[in-house]
Scaffold this active site. Structure first.
Site, PDB file in Angstrom:
ATOM      1  N   TYR A 118     -34.054   2.334   6.263  1.00 10.86           N
ATOM      2  CA  TYR A 118     -34.936   1.359   6.831  1.00 10.86           C
ATOM      3  C   TYR A 118     -35.375   1.909   8.154  1.00 10.86           C
ATOM      4  O   TYR A 118     -34.496   2.300   9.039  1.00 10.86           O
ATOM      5  CB  TYR A 118     -34.644  -0.055   6.662  1.00 10.86           C
TER       6      TYR A 118
ATOM      7  N   TYR B 159     -34.146  -7.827  12.221  1.00 14.75           N
ATOM      8  CA  TYR B 159     -33.336  -6.824  11.305  1.00 14.75           C
ATOM      9  C   TYR B 159     -32.060  -6.842  12.222  1.00 14.75           C
ATOM     10  O   TYR B 159     -31.692  -5.573  12.839  1.00 14.75           O
ATOM     11  CB  TYR B 159     -33.892  -5.536  11.288  1.00 14.75           C
TER      12      TYR B 159
HETATM   13  P1  NAI Z   1     -30.863  -5.746  -3.723  1.00 18.49           P
HETATM   14  O1  NAI Z   1     -30.310  -7.113  -3.329  1.00 18.49           O
HETATM   15  O2  NAI Z   1     -31.559  -5.478  -4.970  1.00 18.49           O
HETATM   16  O3  NAI Z   1     -29.510  -4.577  -3.448  1.00 18.49           O
HETATM   17  C1  NAI Z   1     -28.547  -4.670  -2.798  1.00 18.49           C
HETATM   18  C2  NAI Z   1     -27.372  -4.724  -3.631  1.00 18.49           C
HETATM   19  O4  NAI Z   1     -25.915  -4.671  -2.801  1.00 18.49           O
HETATM   20  C3  NAI Z   1     -27.017  -5.845  -4.192  1.00 18.49           C
HETATM   21  O5  NAI Z   1     -27.152  -5.872  -5.724  1.00 18.49           O
HETATM   22  C4  NAI Z   1     -25.837  -6.364  -3.713  1.00 18.49           C
HETATM   23  O6  NAI Z   1     -25.001  -7.219  -4.815  1.00 18.49           O
HETATM   24  C5  NAI Z   1     -25.046  -5.000  -3.385  1.00 18.49           C
HETATM   25  N1  NAI Z   1     -23.973  -5.125  -2.446  1.00 18.49           N
HETATM   26  C6  NAI Z   1     -23.721  -5.841  -1.403  1.00 18.49           C
HETATM   27  N2  NAI Z   1     -22.671  -5.685  -1.125  1.00 18.49           N
HETATM   28  C7  NAI Z   1     -21.942  -4.669  -1.935  1.00 18.49           C
HETATM   29  C8  NAI Z   1     -20.518  -4.104  -1.932  1.00 18.49           C
HETATM   30  N3  NAI Z   1     -19.693  -4.281  -0.851  1.00 18.49           N
HETATM   31  N4  NAI Z   1     -20.181  -3.474  -2.839  1.00 18.49           N
HETATM   32  C9  NAI Z   1     -21.395  -3.054  -3.815  1.00 18.49           C
HETATM   33  N5  NAI Z   1     -22.417  -3.752  -3.807  1.00 18.49           N
HETATM   34  C10 NAI Z   1     -22.770  -4.326  -2.972  1.00 18.49           C
HETATM   35  O7  NAI Z   1     -31.728  -5.182  -2.492  1.00 18.49           O
HETATM   36  P2  NAI Z   1     -32.738  -4.060  -1.867  1.00 18.49           P
HETATM   37  O8  NAI Z   1     -33.511  -4.638  -0.892  1.00 18.49           O
HETATM   38  O9  NAI Z   1     -33.202  -3.481  -2.958  1.00 18.49           O
HETATM   39  O10 NAI Z   1     -31.568  -3.245  -1.374  1.00 18.49           O
HETATM   40  C11 NAI Z   1     -31.329  -1.717  -1.889  1.00 18.49           C
HETATM   41  C12 NAI Z   1     -31.352  -0.881  -0.737  1.00 18.49           C
HETATM   42  O11 NAI Z   1     -32.573  -0.798  -0.188  1.00 18.49           O
HETATM   43  C13 NAI Z   1     -30.369  -1.279   0.643  1.00 18.49           C
HETATM   44  O12 NAI Z   1     -29.708  -0.176   1.080  1.00 18.49           O
HETATM   45  C14 NAI Z   1     -31.460  -1.881   1.729  1.00 18.49           C
HETATM   46  O13 NAI Z   1     -31.137  -1.635   2.911  1.00 18.49           O
HETATM   47  C15 NAI Z   1     -32.588  -0.729   1.350  1.00 18.49           C
HETATM   48  N6  NAI Z   1     -33.922  -1.157   2.161  1.00 18.49           N
HETATM   49  C16 NAI Z   1     -34.454  -2.167   1.300  1.00 18.49           C
HETATM   50  C17 NAI Z   1     -35.418  -2.755   2.050  1.00 18.49           C
HETATM   51  C18 NAI Z   1     -36.526  -3.899   1.523  1.00 18.49           C
HETATM   52  O14 NAI Z   1     -37.580  -4.399   2.064  1.00 18.49           O
HETATM   53  N7  NAI Z   1     -36.051  -4.568   0.445  1.00 18.49           N
HETATM   54  C19 NAI Z   1     -36.575  -1.890   2.861  1.00 18.49           C
HETATM   55  C20 NAI Z   1     -35.641  -0.472   3.255  1.00 18.49           C
HETATM   56  C21 NAI Z   1     -34.554  -0.398   2.880  1.00 18.49           C
END
Ligand code: NAI
Length: 286
Positions: free
Chosen positions: A172, A182
């Protein structure tokens, strides 16, 4: 033979991980998933009950098949690292072999090799706190779950990745520009992830012919993003100020990931690729 992908960080059908799985499946890849242990039961039962069937539909009308779901907690590398209270926790005690090393071993046992590794996970217990108010614990926890988790996954999976394979993570823009809200060291964690993308591209490229890239994605209303608390504002800001004035869909990030994982991107490694409607290129909001 089709490619085999392991995607860490899917626990519902709203996030980037799910969209990446779909784009890879649409391109013919076999899909393996790593799901955070505390979220595993609800994810698997929702899958079984058909709750995700509508969002499993691929462009050709077929449903995405998930070959196997592995429990995973990416903050633990091997069983020796797991503290007693976590071992005793009933959500964890109900599953086994969920440390990074054990998951890589299980995948090797089940399938031999993979071609694509996706890291789509992040966690920062103090994300809602400004950096100036973040504790050492919160900061290190953010780095552990959001940055080192990628180093560890790649380290343990690289030996079973076929040469020519690719890995992708999600980052991000808060890593390089000030995004108030953030917090909790998450901005620092994303900076580390981007820097590591370059160093790991060198190491895994030279040693294993594996490419390493990260996608700097625009805002998406995922479960993790809702927990930060400012996601609707970020989406509105982007729609107002980005060169492309539309809401970003998870599918657009999924498609970019499928491209980066494919031979079409065979000379791209060590890169931060923006998939954000161009917002990163703006100097002022207009
Ligand atoms: P999401 O909630 O779908 O995905 C995050 C996942 O990480 C969840 O499934 C959660 O269970 C898992 N997780 C957390 N701690 C964990 C651990 N210790 N071991 C295994 N899994 C774990 O949310 P999102 O937003 O799709 O996130 C995916 C990636 O995208 C992340 O790296 C996030 O920082 C990145 N991202 C998201 C943005 C947004 O606006 N949603 C923007 C830019 C990047």
């Amino acid at each position: 033979r089709g490619k085999r992908a392991f995607i860490a960080g899917i626990a519902d059908d709203n996030g980037y991980g799910w969209a990446i799985a779909k784009s890879l499946a649409a391109a013919g890849a076999e899909i393996l998933i790593g799901t955070w242990v505390p979220a595993l039961n609800i994810f698997e039962s929702s899958l079984r009950r058909g709750k995700f069937d509508e969002s499993r539909v691929l462009p050709d009308g077929s449903l995405m098949e998930i070959t196997k779901v592995y429990p995973l907690d990416a903050v633990f590398d091997s069983p020796e690292d797991v503290p007693e209270d976590v071992k005793a926790n009933k959500r964890y005690a109900g599953s086994s072999k969920w440390t990074v090393k054990e998951v890589a071993e299980s995948v090797k046992e089940d399938f031999g090799t993979i071609d694509i590794l996706v890291h789509s996970l992040a966690n920062g217990p103090e994300v809602t706190k400004p950096l100036l108010e973040t504790s050492r614990y919160g900061y290190l926890a953010a780095i552990s779950a959001s940055s080192y988790s990628f180093v560890s996954l790649l380290k343990h999976f690289v030996p079973i990745m076929n040469p020519g394979g690719a890995s992708i993570s999600l980052t991000y823009i808060a890593s390089e520009r000030i995004i108030p809200g953030y917090g909790g060291g998450m901005s620092s964690a994303k900076s580390a992830l981007e820097s590591d993308t370059r160093v790991l591209a060198f190491e895994a490229g030279r040693k294993h012919k594996i490419r390493v890239n990260t996608i700097s994605a625009g805002p998406l209303r995922s479960r993790a993003a809702k927990a930060i608390g400012f996601i609707d504002m970020m989406i509105d800001y982007s729609t107002e100020n980005a060169p492309l004035q539309k809401e970003l869909s998870a599918e657009e990030v999924g498609n970019a990931a499928a491209f980066l994982a494919s031979p079409l991107a065979s000379a791209i490694t060590g890169a931060v690729v923006y998939v954000d409607n161009g917002l990163n290129a703006m100097g002022v909001g207009v």
